[in-house]
Design a protein around this motif. Sequence first.
Motif, PDB file in Angstrom:
ATOM      1  N   SER A 155      45.566  51.858  52.571  1.00 34.82           N
ATOM      2  CA  SER A 155      45.333  52.925  51.601  1.00 34.82           C
ATOM      3  C   SER A 155      45.835  52.458  50.242  1.00 34.82           C
ATOM      4  O   SER A 155      46.494  51.419  50.136  1.00 34.82           O
ATOM      5  CB  SER A 155      46.082  54.191  52.019  1.00 34.82           C
ATOM      6  N   VAL A 156      45.529  53.220  49.205  1.00 31.30           N
ATOM      7  CA  VAL A 156      46.011  52.876  47.864  1.00 31.30           C
ATOM      8  C   VAL A 156      47.536  52.826  47.858  1.00 31.30           C
ATOM      9  O   VAL A 156      48.134  51.901  47.299  1.00 31.30           O
ATOM     10  CB  VAL A 156      45.498  53.887  46.823  1.00 31.30           C
ATOM     11  N   ARG A 157      48.169  53.783  48.477  1.00 30.54           N
ATOM     12  CA  ARG A 157      49.632  53.815  48.537  1.00 30.54           C
ATOM     13  C   ARG A 157      50.166  52.615  49.305  1.00 30.54           C
ATOM     14  O   ARG A 157      51.133  51.969  48.857  1.00 30.54           O
ATOM     15  CB  ARG A 157      50.096  55.118  49.204  1.00 30.54           C
ATOM     16  N   ALA A 158      49.559  52.299  50.442  1.00 28.70           N
ATOM     17  CA  ALA A 158      50.037  51.174  51.236  1.00 28.70           C
ATOM     18  C   ALA A 158      49.844  49.862  50.488  1.00 28.70           C
ATOM     19  O   ALA A 158      50.700  48.975  50.551  1.00 28.70           O
ATOM     20  CB  ALA A 158      49.310  51.126  52.578  1.00 28.70           C
ATOM     21  N   LEU A 159      48.736  49.728  49.767  1.00 24.78           N
ATOM     22  CA  LEU A 159      48.521  48.519  48.971  1.00 24.78           C
ATOM     23  C   LEU A 159      49.616  48.379  47.924  1.00 24.78           C
ATOM     24  O   LEU A 159      50.187  47.300  47.737  1.00 24.78           O
ATOM     25  CB  LEU A 159      47.154  48.570  48.283  1.00 24.78           C
ATOM     26  N   ALA A 160      49.894  49.483  47.236  1.00 23.70           N
ATOM     27  CA  ALA A 160      50.925  49.458  46.197  1.00 23.70           C
ATOM     28  C   ALA A 160      52.286  49.085  46.782  1.00 23.70           C
ATOM     29  O   ALA A 160      53.069  48.375  46.137  1.00 23.70           O
ATOM     30  CB  ALA A 160      51.000  50.808  45.501  1.00 23.70           C
ATOM     31  N   ASP A 161      52.554  49.537  48.000  1.00 26.45           N
ATOM     32  CA  ASP A 161      53.843  49.254  48.634  1.00 26.45           C
ATOM     33  C   ASP A 161      53.994  47.783  49.011  1.00 26.45           C
ATOM     34  O   ASP A 161      55.113  47.292  49.171  1.00 26.45           O
ATOM     35  CB  ASP A 161      54.016  50.116  49.893  1.00 26.45           C
ATOM     36  N   THR A 162      52.856  47.086  49.183  1.00 25.42           N
ATOM     37  CA  THR A 162      52.927  45.690  49.616  1.00 25.42           C
ATOM     38  C   THR A 162      52.562  44.700  48.511  1.00 25.42           C
ATOM     39  O   THR A 162      52.617  43.491  48.732  1.00 25.42           O
ATOM     40  CB  THR A 162      51.995  45.438  50.817  1.00 25.42           C
ATOM     41  N   LEU A 163      52.168  45.218  47.342  1.00 26.47           N
ATOM     42  CA  LEU A 163      51.828  44.367  46.209  1.00 26.47           C
ATOM     43  C   LEU A 163      52.878  44.519  45.122  1.00 26.47           C
ATOM     44  O   LEU A 163      53.771  45.361  45.206  1.00 26.47           O
ATOM     45  CB  LEU A 163      50.441  44.724  45.663  1.00 26.47           C
ATOM     46  N   SER A 164      52.744  43.721  44.079  1.00 32.27           N
ATOM     47  CA  SER A 164      53.733  43.728  42.996  1.00 32.27           C
ATOM     48  C   SER A 164      53.399  44.734  41.904  1.00 32.27           C
ATOM     49  O   SER A 164      54.036  44.739  40.854  1.00 32.27           O
ATOM     50  CB  SER A 164      53.819  42.321  42.379  1.00 32.27           C
ATOM     51  N   ILE A 165      52.392  45.590  42.139  1.00 33.16           N
ATOM     52  CA  ILE A 165      51.970  46.553  41.125  1.00 33.16           C
ATOM     53  C   ILE A 165      52.011  47.964  41.684  1.00 33.16           C
ATOM     54  O   ILE A 165      52.004  48.166  42.905  1.00 33.16           O
ATOM     55  CB  ILE A 165      50.545  46.237  40.611  1.00 33.16           C
ATOM     56  N   GLY A 166      52.043  48.956  40.790  1.00 29.97           N
ATOM     57  CA  GLY A 166      52.154  50.343  41.194  1.00 29.97           C
ATOM     58  C   GLY A 166      50.846  50.956  41.649  1.00 29.97           C
ATOM     59  O   GLY A 166      49.767  50.388  41.490  1.00 29.97           O
ATOM     60  N   LYS A 167      50.942  52.175  42.202  1.00 28.37           N
ATOM     61  CA  LYS A 167      49.790  52.874  42.764  1.00 28.37           C
ATOM     62  C   LYS A 167      48.718  53.137  41.713  1.00 28.37           C
ATOM     63  O   LYS A 167      47.520  52.981  41.982  1.00 28.37           O
ATOM     64  CB  LYS A 167      50.244  54.191  43.386  1.00 28.37           C
ATOM     65  N   SER A 168      49.114  53.546  40.510  1.00 27.45           N
ATOM     66  CA  SER A 168      48.131  53.853  39.471  1.00 27.45           C
ATOM     67  C   SER A 168      47.340  52.607  39.078  1.00 27.45           C
ATOM     68  O   SER A 168      46.123  52.685  38.833  1.00 27.45           O
ATOM     69  CB  SER A 168      48.813  54.461  38.240  1.00 27.45           C
ATOM     70  N   MET A 169      48.018  51.456  39.033  1.00 25.49           N
ATOM     71  CA  MET A 169      47.340  50.215  38.699  1.00 25.49           C
ATOM     72  C   MET A 169      46.400  49.789  39.827  1.00 25.49           C
ATOM     73  O   MET A 169      45.274  49.332  39.578  1.00 25.49           O
ATOM     74  CB  MET A 169      48.360  49.111  38.427  1.00 25.49           C
ATOM     75  N   VAL A 170      46.844  49.939  41.068  1.00 24.82           N
ATOM     76  CA  VAL A 170      45.993  49.613  42.208  1.00 24.82           C
ATOM     77  C   VAL A 170      44.725  50.456  42.173  1.00 24.82           C
ATOM     78  O   VAL A 170      43.607  49.954  42.347  1.00 24.82           O
ATOM     79  CB  VAL A 170      46.740  49.841  43.544  1.00 24.82           C
ATOM     80  N   ASP A 171      44.897  51.762  41.920  1.00 25.54           N
ATOM     81  CA  ASP A 171      43.756  52.679  41.871  1.00 25.54           C
ATOM     82  C   ASP A 171      42.794  52.284  40.750  1.00 25.54           C
ATOM     83  O   ASP A 171      41.567  52.308  40.924  1.00 25.54           O
ATOM     84  CB  ASP A 171      44.253  54.108  41.662  1.00 25.54           C
ATOM     85  N   ARG A 172      43.344  51.892  39.597  1.00 29.50           N
ATOM     86  CA  ARG A 172      42.506  51.513  38.465  1.00 29.50           C
ATOM     87  C   ARG A 172      41.712  50.244  38.758  1.00 29.50           C
ATOM     88  O   ARG A 172      40.515  50.168  38.485  1.00 29.50           O
ATOM     89  CB  ARG A 172      43.367  51.297  37.218  1.00 29.50           C
ATOM     90  N   TYR A 173      42.382  49.240  39.356  1.00 36.32           N
ATOM     91  CA  TYR A 173      41.693  47.990  39.679  1.00 36.32           C
ATOM     92  C   TYR A 173      40.614  48.217  40.737  1.00 36.32           C
ATOM     93  O   TYR A 173      39.530  47.634  40.667  1.00 36.32           O
ATOM     94  CB  TYR A 173      42.687  46.938  40.169  1.00 36.32           C
ATOM     95  N   LEU A 174      40.909  49.055  41.718  1.00 38.03           N
ATOM     96  CA  LEU A 174      39.921  49.343  42.757  1.00 38.03           C
ATOM     97  C   LEU A 174      38.687  50.013  42.154  1.00 38.03           C
ATOM     98  O   LEU A 174      37.549  49.698  42.523  1.00 38.03           O
ATOM     99  CB  LEU A 174      40.529  50.245  43.840  1.00 38.03           C
ATOM    100  N   GLN A 175      38.915  50.930  41.228  1.00 38.83           N
ATOM    101  CA  GLN A 175      37.797  51.611  40.575  1.00 38.83           C
ATOM    102  C   GLN A 175      36.948  50.615  39.784  1.00 38.83           C
ATOM    103  O   GLN A 175      35.721  50.633  39.851  1.00 38.83           O
ATOM    104  CB  GLN A 175      38.313  52.717  39.657  1.00 38.83           C
ATOM    105  N   GLN A 176      37.619  49.728  39.033  1.00 38.71           N
ATOM    106  CA  GLN A 176      36.894  48.714  38.268  1.00 38.71           C
ATOM    107  C   GLN A 176      36.092  47.799  39.196  1.00 38.71           C
ATOM    108  O   GLN A 176      34.919  47.504  38.943  1.00 38.71           O
ATOM    109  CB  GLN A 176      37.879  47.878  37.452  1.00 38.71           C
TER     110      GLN A 176
END
Length: 244
Positions: A155-176
């Motif tokens: 999920s977006v939250r799980a990705l953020a928890d395992t990556l070096s970036i926050g949830k909002s950034m993960v969501d933005r990159y996924l949208q792009q």
Amino acid sequence: MRLSTLLILIALLTMNYRKLNNGIAEVLSPAECYTYFCLTLKSDFKTLESNVKQETLAEYVGISTSTIQRHLAKMCDEGFILIDRDTHKKDENVFKKNHYTLLYDFSIHVDEPDFAHWVMVDEKLVKEPISNELKGFLIMLKIRCLNYTNVCGYSVRALADTLSIGKSMVDRYLQQAEELGYIKRNKKKKNITLLRDDIFIIARETDIHKLRNFCAEAVCDDDYDSKGHYISSTGTTEALSYRR
């Protein structure tokens, strides 16, 4: 032969891909991940070493030399590369040049002692008309895909928890990435699929059999064991995609 299989075989035969240490997703930023990928492209496929000038690498990545220096220093601090200073003499001038060695985190699990934790990405990513940050994020997403797939079940939250970036950034990159056609999100199955198999290579042990069928002379029976592992000169085995 399926198109995806053909693309894998072409990549393996031409060696336009590079192996990326999975650990980069946890500590490097998307931009730093992309710089790391570019460094691997400027490194020798066999020795994992590079004498690329910082100015040359900066131009290749498309950022300043000072930023390259910061990225390289962080990679070194985190154990992804080793930096040595080689001394050279030309005429009466003595100068020093950086020498880089890519480092990989080899598995310590008993059932897979000869496998390093890495994914394969093709150099075609460099020419994609997107930002370095998005390229780096796609690399991070590839690292978080299930083994031998381009499907990520995080999920977006799980990705953020395992990556070096926050949830909002993960969501933005996924949208792009979705808008530009690099990924597809399945809300029902709650997963994310990388759509460019020609860039984000799916490699499996069974690819040895596909490679043999496609180009038999490229694979000698004495080079591989019954599981498709490459037998090195020391008698140890390696995965097909790790053969150089």
